[in-house]
Design a protein around this motif. Structure first.
Motif, PDB file in Angstrom:
ATOM      1  N   SER A   1       0.830  -1.210   0.000  1.00 61.15           N
ATOM      2  CA  SER A   1       0.000   0.000   0.000  1.00 61.15           C
ATOM      3  C   SER A   1       0.861   1.255   0.000  1.00 61.15           C
ATOM      4  N   ALA A   2       1.914   1.261   0.823  1.00 58.91           N
ATOM      5  CA  ALA A   2       2.816   2.413   0.856  1.00 58.91           C
ATOM      6  C   ALA A   2       3.559   2.549  -0.468  1.00 58.91           C
ATOM      7  N   SER A   3       3.958   1.408  -1.053  1.00 63.49           N
ATOM      8  CA  SER A   3       4.628   1.441  -2.350  1.00 63.49           C
ATOM      9  C   SER A   3       3.703   1.988  -3.429  1.00 63.49           C
ATOM     10  N   ALA A   4       2.434   1.582  -3.401  1.00 61.66           N
ATOM     11  CA  ALA A   4       1.458   2.077  -4.374  1.00 61.66           C
ATOM     12  C   ALA A   4       1.235   3.579  -4.217  1.00 61.66           C
ATOM     13  N   ALA A   5       1.207   4.050  -2.968  1.00 66.55           N
ATOM     14  CA  ALA A   5       1.043   5.487  -2.738  1.00 66.55           C
ATOM     15  C   ALA A   5       2.219   6.257  -3.326  1.00 66.55           C
ATOM     16  N   CYS A   6       3.429   5.702  -3.211  1.00 66.20           N
ATOM     17  CA  CYS A   6       4.602   6.329  -3.826  1.00 66.20           C
ATOM     18  C   CYS A   6       4.453   6.374  -5.335  1.00 66.20           C
ATOM     19  N   GLU A   7       3.937   5.286  -5.928  1.00 57.84           N
ATOM     20  CA  GLU A   7       3.756   5.258  -7.384  1.00 57.84           C
ATOM     21  C   GLU A   7       2.787   6.348  -7.836  1.00 57.84           C
ATOM     22  N   TRP A   8       1.685   6.513  -7.137  1.00 54.63           N
ATOM     23  CA  TRP A   8       0.728   7.562  -7.486  1.00 54.63           C
ATOM     24  C   TRP A   8       1.374   8.940  -7.375  1.00 54.63           C
ATOM     25  N   ALA A   9       2.159   9.157  -6.319  1.00 57.88           N
ATOM     26  CA  ALA A   9       2.820  10.453  -6.152  1.00 57.88           C
ATOM     27  C   ALA A   9       3.826  10.704  -7.270  1.00 57.88           C
ATOM     28  N   ILE A  10       4.568   9.664  -7.673  1.00 59.67           N
ATOM     29  CA  ILE A  10       5.532   9.803  -8.770  1.00 59.67           C
ATOM     30  C   ILE A  10       4.822  10.200 -10.060  1.00 59.67           C
ATOM     31  N   ALA A  11       3.720   9.532 -10.344  1.00 60.78           N
ATOM     32  CA  ALA A  11       2.968   9.847 -11.561  1.00 60.78           C
ATOM     33  C   ALA A  11       2.494  11.297 -11.553  1.00 60.78           C
ATOM     34  N   MET A  12       1.979  11.766 -10.413  1.00 59.51           N
ATOM     35  CA  MET A  12       1.510  13.147 -10.335  1.00 59.51           C
ATOM     36  C   MET A  12       2.663  14.130 -10.549  1.00 59.51           C
ATOM     37  N   LEU A  13       3.836  13.820  -9.981  1.00 60.11           N
ATOM     38  CA  LEU A  13       4.995  14.697 -10.142  1.00 60.11           C
ATOM     39  C   LEU A  13       5.446  14.771 -11.597  1.00 60.11           C
ATOM     40  N   LEU A  14       5.462  13.625 -12.275  1.00 66.08           N
ATOM     41  CA  LEU A  14       5.862  13.627 -13.688  1.00 66.08           C
ATOM     42  C   LEU A  14       4.869  14.386 -14.544  1.00 66.08           C
ATOM     43  N   PHE A  15       3.576  14.249 -14.239  1.00 73.96           N
ATOM     44  CA  PHE A  15       2.573  15.020 -14.974  1.00 73.96           C
ATOM     45  C   PHE A  15       2.791  16.515 -14.769  1.00 73.96           C
ATOM     46  N   MET A  16       3.127  16.903 -13.539  1.00 76.45           N
ATOM     47  CA  MET A  16       3.379  18.315 -13.244  1.00 76.45           C
ATOM     48  C   MET A  16       4.619  18.818 -13.975  1.00 76.45           C
ATOM     49  N   LEU A  17       5.655  17.981 -14.043  1.00 79.32           N
ATOM     50  CA  LEU A  17       6.869  18.390 -14.746  1.00 79.32           C
ATOM     51  C   LEU A  17       6.602  18.598 -16.235  1.00 79.32           C
ATOM     52  N   PHE A  18       5.804  17.720 -16.827  1.00 80.16           N
ATOM     53  CA  PHE A  18       5.424  17.939 -18.220  1.00 80.16           C
ATOM     54  C   PHE A  18       4.612  19.223 -18.348  1.00 80.16           C
ATOM     55  N   GLY A  19       3.717  19.460 -17.397  1.00 80.30           N
ATOM     56  CA  GLY A  19       2.897  20.663 -17.449  1.00 80.30           C
ATOM     57  C   GLY A  19       3.701  21.944 -17.363  1.00 80.30           C
ATOM     58  N   LEU A  20       4.853  21.893 -16.676  1.00 78.03           N
ATOM     59  CA  LEU A  20       5.683  23.089 -16.532  1.00 78.03           C
ATOM     60  C   LEU A  20       6.326  23.510 -17.850  1.00 78.03           C
ATOM     61  N   PHE A  21       6.317  22.633 -18.852  1.00 84.40           N
ATOM     62  CA  PHE A  21       6.811  23.046 -20.165  1.00 84.40           C
ATOM     63  C   PHE A  21       5.951  24.160 -20.754  1.00 84.40           C
ATOM     64  N   ALA A  22       4.769  24.365 -20.203  1.00 83.92           N
ATOM     65  CA  ALA A  22       3.935  25.478 -20.664  1.00 83.92           C
ATOM     66  C   ALA A  22       4.659  26.802 -20.496  1.00 83.92           C
ATOM     67  N   VAL A  23       5.497  26.897 -19.459  1.00 87.33           N
ATOM     68  CA  VAL A  23       6.278  28.122 -19.240  1.00 87.33           C
ATOM     69  C   VAL A  23       7.297  28.305 -20.357  1.00 87.33           C
ATOM     70  N   ASP A  24       7.976  27.220 -20.731  1.00 88.67           N
ATOM     71  CA  ASP A  24       9.000  27.304 -21.773  1.00 88.67           C
ATOM     72  C   ASP A  24       8.394  27.549 -23.148  1.00 88.67           C
ATOM     73  N   PHE A  25       7.196  27.025 -23.360  1.00 85.80           N
ATOM     74  CA  PHE A  25       6.551  27.181 -24.665  1.00 85.80           C
ATOM     75  C   PHE A  25       5.748  28.474 -24.764  1.00 85.80           C
ATOM     76  N   SER A  26       5.759  29.287 -23.721  1.00 84.00           N
ATOM     77  CA  SER A  26       4.932  30.498 -23.721  1.00 84.00           C
ATOM     78  C   SER A  26       5.380  31.498 -24.780  1.00 84.00           C
ATOM     79  N   CYS A  27       6.648  31.400 -25.188  1.00 81.50           N
ATOM     80  CA  CYS A  27       7.156  32.331 -26.204  1.00 81.50           C
ATOM     81  C   CYS A  27       6.974  31.802 -27.615  1.00 81.50           C
ATOM     82  N   LEU A  28       6.379  30.612 -27.756  1.00 85.36           N
ATOM     83  CA  LEU A  28       6.175  30.015 -29.071  1.00 85.36           C
ATOM     84  C   LEU A  28       4.755  30.296 -29.543  1.00 85.36           C
ATOM     85  N   ASP A  29       4.630  30.874 -30.727  1.00 82.16           N
ATOM     86  CA  ASP A  29       3.316  31.125 -31.310  1.00 82.16           C
ATOM     87  C   ASP A  29       2.856  29.982 -32.199  1.00 82.16           C
TER      88      ASP A  29
END
Length: 234
Positions: A180-208
């Motif tokens: 159960s604790a291992s599964a909770a870590c997996e869910w947290a890892i997935a959320m963090l990776l999704f957030m890291l991908f989402g942060l590319f919005a900052v880098d792409f903000s200058c692209l039209d």
């Protein structure tokens, strides 16, 4: 002014986070997983119909968007002067992460466990490596542009570090076994990776937008200057 390409990473993060928790809710609602027996892994929630169909479609579309983001990032880094070799290493790391995500969705845990685990390794561990390579690049080439607020870079460092710590904890807890604790870590890892991908919005903000340019490659042999006639003696 944010270009429309900046919406793609944000949409991917929203799509993935909403989607996996929807799969979790469906698995709990139809009792495919029993929370009284422990907190389930993401893959366990997506192993049984009908949520397995949603899980596959969710990850396939997410993988396609992630691959497209990695390709755009590659061209952005190239335009910023990043060397071709290292830039290609980063690109292929990101594409392997996207491929692993698709494999996880298409090869369910209960059907093809070895293939599923291989895909999970690419999606999680190689995905984390992809963002570490991005951070190393910006630490190594300090002349690169730094879009966004000054706290974006420390935030990425914190997310990557936490993701790595949770991966080590997930593996250790799984083998103890504290599933159960291992599964909770997996869910947290997935959320963090999704957030890291989402942060590319900052880098792409200058692209039209982006333009696809096709250049003719070198010909294997020059075309003949004039038609050639072949005479065969009878």
């Amino acid at each position: 002014m944010w270009g429309y390409l900046s919406l793609l990473p944000a949409f991917l993060a929203l799509w993935a986070i909403t989607g996996v928790w929807t799969v979790f809710a469906l698995a709990v609602a139809n009792r495919s997983v029993n929370l009284t027996e422990g907190f389930p892994y993401i893959s366990l929630c997506g192993s049984y119909p009908p949520q397995s169909c949603i899980f596959s479609q969710l990850l396939n579309m997410g993988a396609a968007m992630a691959a497209w983001i990695c390709i755009i990032r590659y061209h952005q880094l190239r335009d910023w002067g990043v060397g071709r070799w290292f830039n290609q290493v980063i690109l292929w790391t990101g594409l392997l992460c996207a491929l692993g995500t698709s494999v996880v969705g298409n090869f369910q845990q209960k059907n093809q466990l070895p293939v599923h685990l291989t895909g999970a390794f690419f999606a999680l561990f190689v995905g984390n490596l992809y963002f570490w390579l991005q951070l190393f690049l910006f630490w190594w080439m300090k002349s690169l542009p730094q879009p966004g607020a000054p706290w974006i870079r420390p935030l990425r460092l914190g997310l990557c570090s936490l993701c790595t710590i949770l991966m080590v904890a997930m593996v250790i807890l799984h083998h103890w076994p504290l599933r159960s604790a291992s599964a909770a870590c997996e869910w947290a890892i997935a959320m963090l990776l999704f957030m890291l991908f989402g942060l590319f919005a900052v880098d792409f903000s200058c692209l039209d937008g982006c333009t696809l340019c096709l250049q003719p490659g070198p010909s294997l042999s020059p075309p003949p200057a004039s038609p050639i006639s072949l005479q065969v003696p009878l």
